[in-house]
Write a protein that holds these residues in place. Structure first.
Motif, PDB file in Angstrom:
ATOM      1  N   UNK A   1      99.470 -14.671  65.814  1.00  0.00           N
ATOM      2  CA  UNK A   1     100.036 -14.982  64.496  1.00  0.00           C
ATOM      3  C   UNK A   1      99.687 -13.926  63.451  1.00  0.00           C
ATOM      4  N   UNK A   2      98.439 -13.464  63.479  1.00  0.00           N
ATOM      5  CA  UNK A   2      98.034 -12.480  62.455  1.00  0.00           C
ATOM      6  C   UNK A   2      98.813 -11.170  62.615  1.00  0.00           C
ATOM      7  N   UNK A   3      99.024 -10.717  63.827  1.00  0.00           N
ATOM      8  CA  UNK A   3      99.799  -9.479  64.031  1.00  0.00           C
ATOM      9  C   UNK A   3     101.277  -9.716  63.729  1.00  0.00           C
ATOM     10  N   UNK A   4     101.797 -10.902  64.125  1.00  0.00           N
ATOM     11  CA  UNK A   4     103.228 -11.167  63.876  1.00  0.00           C
ATOM     12  C   UNK A   4     103.507 -11.108  62.376  1.00  0.00           C
TER      13      UNK A   4
ATOM     14  N   UNK B   1     108.928 -13.384  63.293  1.00  0.00           N
ATOM     15  CA  UNK B   1     108.513 -14.722  63.700  1.00  0.00           C
ATOM     16  C   UNK B   1     108.399 -14.761  65.229  1.00  0.00           C
ATOM     17  N   UNK B   2     107.983 -15.928  65.726  1.00  0.00           N
ATOM     18  CA  UNK B   2     107.772 -16.045  67.178  1.00  0.00           C
ATOM     19  C   UNK B   2     109.014 -15.672  67.983  1.00  0.00           C
TER      20      UNK B   2
ATOM     21  N   UNK C   1     109.493 -12.734  70.762  1.00  0.00           N
ATOM     22  CA  UNK C   1     109.903 -13.083  72.132  1.00  0.00           C
ATOM     23  C   UNK C   1     111.130 -12.265  72.558  1.00  0.00           C
ATOM     24  N   UNK C   2     112.105 -12.167  71.663  1.00  0.00           N
ATOM     25  CA  UNK C   2     113.332 -11.420  71.990  1.00  0.00           C
ATOM     26  C   UNK C   2     113.042  -9.946  72.220  1.00  0.00           C
ATOM     27  N   UNK C   3     112.164  -9.375  71.365  1.00  0.00           N
ATOM     28  CA  UNK C   3     111.781  -7.961  71.534  1.00  0.00           C
ATOM     29  C   UNK C   3     111.129  -7.755  72.898  1.00  0.00           C
TER      30      UNK C   3
ATOM     31  N   UNK D   1      99.968  -7.709  73.033  1.00  0.00           N
ATOM     32  CA  UNK D   1      98.823  -7.218  72.260  1.00  0.00           C
ATOM     33  C   UNK D   1      98.194  -8.365  71.462  1.00  0.00           C
ATOM     34  N   UNK D   2      96.874  -8.365  71.395  1.00  0.00           N
ATOM     35  CA  UNK D   2      96.094  -9.428  70.731  1.00  0.00           C
ATOM     36  C   UNK D   2      96.360 -10.797  71.360  1.00  0.00           C
TER      37      UNK D   2
END
Ligand code: KIV
Ligand code: ZN
Length: 514
Positions: free
Chosen positions: A104-107, A114-115, A119-121, A141-142
């Motif tokens: 969450x912190x990196x997103x 967002x999530x 996910x799509x990436x 990552x993380x």
């Protein structure tokens, strides 16, 4: 039969990207050869989209190294992936290693996604990589600070998209061994399809737990460990390759797994990396430090004489640490030197032998006793094709303790174009004075960042080794010098730095002109 654990080495990527560990192309190739001799399963050679230098290094390693899989790192964005495909093109066995942050912190803070977008990436990146390469690794990552259910959802999606290895990094070195065991066991049981792919661990050492956490991940189901020689890597580093491999080997009774690494080459590979990056291995470093098998206390020595098993859980020769020997001298020939180097874990390339012999003979002329450590310092400090354009013809240095005379250095440098230049510099001390003299000769602005010196082997004629880091016109370089005169060793280190800087500037000029 025991389960095999794949050793994925990231010395040349996560390790090389950390401050103070940068390497030239030639140095990366030497380390890659040592990793291949060690028989690691995967060499992560770099991050091709990060810079033209990284691209060239990955391509050169992919072109030359045949045994291990060669991996290139890339974000999940198309431009990065395409550049990595291009860099890996000559590889016999290539792996595309693509990553995106999932926590969450990196997103929120880094990606502003967002999530669903992350996910799509991840899915798109893996699909693009799979279209070009049958061996694709995905890293979240993380991962350790990612919501479990979401992490499992990402893992399932990338496996369905074709990833063949999924990596669960502890990017910030936050986890504990019991948490690692729990998470890896849970993912192994929960994620559909995970049994058909390799599960990887990648631990950072911020709390000094990288090796322990990697071992716990193996117990929880990981079948690949990402690690680096001497534990180098971002901040406090990565899981140390030599430590984790020897833990799995020495405690095979406990872990019941196999690793294919040729452990007798660990010391040579570790010392080579230390020399090329200019970072000495600490004496007390587990497995490869000078004291790793030294027994000082009388009570220990007594026990060792009775039986080495009293205080040794591993044999020094199992990690390639030979008892230091006075083996060579002025009359030792080519075969004796090449043979001894081989016993120490160094397979010398044909083009290296002549130059190493030249240095060896020069040393044997001034030094009565030549030890293994002297030979090792010549081998590890030597780099094919990096001599010049400058060489040192003459040097005279004045030092001062309480006297009137200012410290100064006079030197003559010869350039490969046939010209020579002589200058004198002043300074707070002899190194400072040498820097000023070199600035006058070359026109560069040199700033020394660090200088470490040590004595190699024994005796009043022992060699001194100098490792220096400096910026030249704002760009950082390492230099290494070796001499029976410690001031001359510093001069050699400085000379290597200005030679690297000159070649760099020349390369930039050619790129601009093209
Ligand atoms: O630490 C990390 O998360 C990484 C990934 C890119 C694998 O180095
Ligand atoms: Zn990392």
């Amino acid at each position: 039969m025991s389960r095999k654990i794949h050793i994925f080495d990231t010395t040349l990527r996560d390790g090389e990207q950390s401050p103070g560990f940068s390497m030239s192309l030639g140095q990366k190739l030497r380390v890659a050869r040592a990793l291949s001799d060690l028989n690691v399963d995967v060499i992560e050679a770099g991050f091709p989209a990060a810079s033209p230098g990284d691209f060239e290094a990955v391509r050169a390693i992919a072109d030359e190294i045949q045994g291990p899989v060669i991996a290139g790192l890339c974000r999940t964005i198309p431009g990065d992936i395409e550049r990595t495909i291009e860099a890996l093109e000559p590889a016999k066995n290539a792996r595309i290693h693509t990553f995106i942050s999932t926590s969450p912190i990196h997103r929120r803070q880094k990606l502003k996604m967002n999530r669903e977008q992350v996910l799509q990436h991840a899915i798109n990146g893996v699909k693009l990589a799979v279209a070009a390469c049958s061996d694709v690794e995905f890293s979240a990552e993380d991962a350790i600070r990612t919501e479990r259910e979401y992490l499992a959802e990402v893992m399932q999606a990338v496996i369905e998209a074709g990833a063949t290895t999924v990596n669960i990094p502890d990017t910030v070195g936050y986890s504990t061994p019991s948490e690692m065991y729990d998470l890896f066991s849970w993912l192994s049981e929960t994620v559909p399809g995970i049994g058909n792919v390799r599960i990887s661990t990648h631990c950072h050492n911020d709390l000094g737990l990288a090796v322990a956490n990697s071992l716990a991940a193996v117990e929880g189901g990981a079948s690949q460990i990402e690690c680096a020689l001497n534990g180098i890597g971002e901040r406090a580093g990565n899981c140390s390759l030599e430590e984790v491999v020897m833990a799995l080997r020495t405690r095979a009774d406990h872990y019941d797994v196999d690793v294919d690494v040729d452990t007798r080459r660990l010391t040579a590979a570790s010392h080579l990396l230390a020399a090329v990056t200019g970072n000495f291995v600490p004496r007390n470093k587990a497995i490869v430090g000078e004291n790793a098998f030294a027994h000082e206390a009388g009570i220990h020595q007594h026990g060792m004489l009775a039986s080495p098993e009293t205080y040794e859980i591993m044999k020094p020769e199992d990690v390639g640490m030979l008892p230091s020997q006075l083996v060579l001298g002025k009359h030792s020939g080519h075969h004796a030197v090449v043979d001894r180097a081989k016993q120490m874990g160094y397979d010398l390339e044909e083009d290296e032998i002549e130059a190493i012999m030249e240095r060896f003979k020069a040393l044997a002329d001034v030094k009565k006793r030549v030890f293994d450590s002297d030979l090792e310092a010549i081998i590890t400090g030597f780099e094919t094709g990096t001599i010049g354009p400058w060489s040192l013809n003459w040097l005279s240095v004045v030092s001062r303790v309480n006297g009137e005379t200012e410290p100064s250095a006079s030197l003559t440098l010869a350039h490969e174009d046939g010209t020579t230049s002589t200058h004198t510099g002043d300074g707070d001390g002899p190194v400072d004075a040498m820097v000023e003299a070199l600035e006058l000769v070359t026109g560069f602005k040199i700033k020394v960042l660090s200088l470490a010196m040590r004595s190699i082997s024994l005796g009043e004629d022992a060699q001194g080794e100098a490792n220096m880091r400096a910026t030249v016109d704002g760009v950082e370089f390492n230099g290494h010098g070796l001499s029976t005169d410690i001031v001359a060793a510093c001069a050699e280190a400085l000379l290597e730095i200005i030679n690297r800087a000159t070649r760099n500037a020349e390369r930039d000029r050619q790129t601009d002109a093209a």
